[in-house]
Design an enzyme around this catalytic site. Sequence first.
Site, mmCIF file in Angstrom:
data_model
loop_
_atom_site.group_PDB
_atom_site.id
_atom_site.type_symbol
_atom_site.label_atom_id
_atom_site.label_comp_id
_atom_site.label_asym_id
_atom_site.label_seq_id
_atom_site.Cartn_x
_atom_site.Cartn_y
_atom_site.Cartn_z
ATOM 1 N N CYS A 70 0.798 -1.240 0.000
ATOM 2 C CA CYS A 70 0.000 0.000 0.000
ATOM 3 C C CYS A 70 0.831 1.291 0.000
ATOM 4 O O CYS A 70 0.356 2.326 -0.474
ATOM 5 C CB CYS A 70 -0.977 -0.006 1.166
ATOM 6 S SG CYS A 70 -0.243 -0.503 2.724
ATOM 7 N N HIS A 95 -2.118 6.938 3.076
ATOM 8 C CA HIS A 95 -0.666 6.948 3.301
ATOM 9 C C HIS A 95 -0.067 8.166 2.588
ATOM 10 O O HIS A 95 -0.290 8.374 1.384
ATOM 11 C CB HIS A 95 -0.008 5.697 2.707
ATOM 12 C CG HIS A 95 -0.267 4.431 3.471
ATOM 13 N ND1 HIS A 95 -0.933 4.384 4.663
ATOM 14 C CD2 HIS A 95 0.104 3.149 3.194
ATOM 15 C CE1 HIS A 95 -0.987 3.125 5.082
ATOM 16 N NE2 HIS A 95 -0.370 2.354 4.215
HETATM 17 P P1 NAP Z 1 -7.191 -9.819 8.062
HETATM 18 O O1 NAP Z 1 -8.202 -8.799 8.412
HETATM 19 O O2 NAP Z 1 -6.467 -10.502 9.182
HETATM 20 O O3 NAP Z 1 -7.938 -10.952 7.179
HETATM 21 C C1 NAP Z 1 -7.326 -12.174 6.845
HETATM 22 C C2 NAP Z 1 -8.263 -13.065 6.033
HETATM 23 O O4 NAP Z 1 -7.584 -14.316 5.800
HETATM 24 C C3 NAP Z 1 -9.580 -13.415 6.752
HETATM 25 O O5 NAP Z 1 -10.625 -13.485 5.819
HETATM 26 C C4 NAP Z 1 -9.305 -14.807 7.309
HETATM 27 O O6 NAP Z 1 -10.479 -15.614 7.460
HETATM 28 C C5 NAP Z 1 -8.452 -15.389 6.199
HETATM 29 N N1 NAP Z 1 -7.682 -16.541 6.706
HETATM 30 C C6 NAP Z 1 -6.875 -16.590 7.786
HETATM 31 N N2 NAP Z 1 -6.380 -17.849 7.930
HETATM 32 C C7 NAP Z 1 -6.903 -18.588 6.938
HETATM 33 C C8 NAP Z 1 -6.788 -19.961 6.548
HETATM 34 N N3 NAP Z 1 -6.027 -20.832 7.235
HETATM 35 N N4 NAP Z 1 -7.470 -20.387 5.457
HETATM 36 C C9 NAP Z 1 -8.237 -19.537 4.753
HETATM 37 N N5 NAP Z 1 -8.402 -18.224 5.080
HETATM 38 C C10 NAP Z 1 -7.731 -17.759 6.147
HETATM 39 O O7 NAP Z 1 -6.058 -9.235 7.087
HETATM 40 P P2 NAP Z 1 -6.124 -7.957 6.100
HETATM 41 O O8 NAP Z 1 -5.654 -6.744 6.789
HETATM 42 O O9 NAP Z 1 -7.462 -7.956 5.427
HETATM 43 O O10 NAP Z 1 -4.981 -8.339 5.045
HETATM 44 C C11 NAP Z 1 -5.162 -9.390 4.102
HETATM 45 C C12 NAP Z 1 -3.962 -9.460 3.193
HETATM 46 O O11 NAP Z 1 -3.821 -8.237 2.483
HETATM 47 C C13 NAP Z 1 -2.640 -9.661 3.928
HETATM 48 O O12 NAP Z 1 -1.841 -10.524 3.175
HETATM 49 C C14 NAP Z 1 -2.063 -8.260 4.020
HETATM 50 O O13 NAP Z 1 -0.665 -8.279 4.093
HETATM 51 C C15 NAP Z 1 -2.535 -7.657 2.701
HETATM 52 N N6 NAP Z 1 -2.670 -6.193 2.670
HETATM 53 C C16 NAP Z 1 -3.361 -5.523 3.619
HETATM 54 C C17 NAP Z 1 -3.522 -4.138 3.509
HETATM 55 C C18 NAP Z 1 -4.297 -3.343 4.502
HETATM 56 O O14 NAP Z 1 -4.395 -2.127 4.288
HETATM 57 N N7 NAP Z 1 -4.851 -3.929 5.559
HETATM 58 C C19 NAP Z 1 -2.998 -3.460 2.421
HETATM 59 C C20 NAP Z 1 -2.308 -4.177 1.446
HETATM 60 C C21 NAP Z 1 -2.177 -5.534 1.589
HETATM 61 P P3 NAP Z 1 -11.177 -15.850 8.926
HETATM 62 O O15 NAP Z 1 -11.959 -14.609 9.223
HETATM 63 O O16 NAP Z 1 -12.044 -17.028 8.666
HETATM 64 O O17 NAP Z 1 -10.073 -16.098 9.892
#
Ligand code: NAP
Length: 348
Positions: free
Chosen positions: A148, A240
């Site tokens: 991001c 950001h």
């Molecule tokens: P998050 O809120 O923790 O969400 C993670 C997701 O992954 C949830 O839907 C979770 O499902 C799922 N998950 C976890 N363990 C799993 C498993 N064993 N099998 C299948 N699904 C599973 O994370 P986030 O902030 O949305 O980020 C998601 C990704 O995007 C990450 O890789 C992060 O680095 C990237 N990212 C985030 C941002 C940001 O601004 N937040 C920006 C760029 C990139 P459950 O609810 O069922 O656990």
Amino acid sequence: MSKIEVGILGATGMVGQHFIKFLDGHPLFELAWLGASERSAGKRYTEAAKWHLGGNAPESAARLTVDEAKPGSAPKLLFSAMDASVATEIEQAFAKAGHVVVSNSRNHRMDKDVPLLVPEINADHLKLIPGQQALRGWKGQIVTNPNCSTIVLTMGLAPLAQFGITKIVTTTLQAVSGAGYPGVPSMDILGNVIPYIGNEEEKMQEETQKIMGTFAGDHIEPLAAKVSAHCNRVAVVDGHTVTVSVEFSSKPTEADLRNAFETFYAVPQQRSLPSAPKRPVQYMPEADRPQPRKDAERDRGMATFVGRLRPCPVFDWKFVALGHNTIRGAAGAAVLNAELMESEGLLR
Ligand code: NAP
């Protein structure tokens, strides 16, 4: 033309929710499937996910039951917002099974055969796909979007690439929403700055070189410029900000750079892709802009705002850039990537 059915891997998470919101009412894509962990599988979306964005979860998601993140009933096109600890194997399993995985996770971004796509900058990096499929024996494919903070930096630099960038020093002021939910404890961030975000500086440096690099058959020849990043978490909710000092091989004037920002127009705009901002990089002449609270949400959070262009006593020029981290830095970026792929005939 009929809409293309899409699914979301990691649909219950923070970025997954942004995907749901961004895709609601999309002219090309129709939400048909949601995948998450076995903790959520089998539950109605509204039962599985605590909705963190304003209002209620859109009906397009609320009507669906969450599935396990395994190939089987999912549509061909999948957006991925999976937790990075599980994304490698799960995304690969779907690509192997013939799915087009448009991922927001970091896991495959730096793989030699995987496009790290920003449609305004490197639409031609999609040419890596045939090699990826041949090398890995996949019927499907994986395409990624950048971190991001990297996307804000590269979008700010893209109009200036024509002047031969040789050195970049950048400092970020990154919003708390970039850390997901619940993210950084409030006692740590309120009234404070945290001068460390794990692996973020390395990601900004190497991703910038790959994104702004050149397609060279089976790999991307990285941009030769040196990149140094300082990354900080600040008490801002969304948006950001990055400050940038840049050295050029040709010595452009202020008017050259202003003109480059103001006339920048690229493939998504030429093709009128549905999520493309009309002007991808917008120069703000006011002395105190851009600002995250006032500007990040303009143009649906898809544009990059630059300002404060001035001489740099160490390099040549310096400026400020701002982008919405969970929209242009995550869900919106991936959707724009898929729109580019659709326009190239890669999805139907
Ligand atoms: P998050 O809120 O923790 O969400 C993670 C997701 O992954 C949830 O839907 C979770 O499902 C799922 N998950 C976890 N363990 C799993 C498993 N064993 N099998 C299948 N699904 C599973 O994370 P986030 O902030 O949305 O980020 C998601 C990704 O995007 C990450 O890789 C992060 O680095 C990237 N990212 C985030 C941002 C940001 O601004 N937040 C920006 C760029 C990139 P459950 O609810 O069922 O656990």
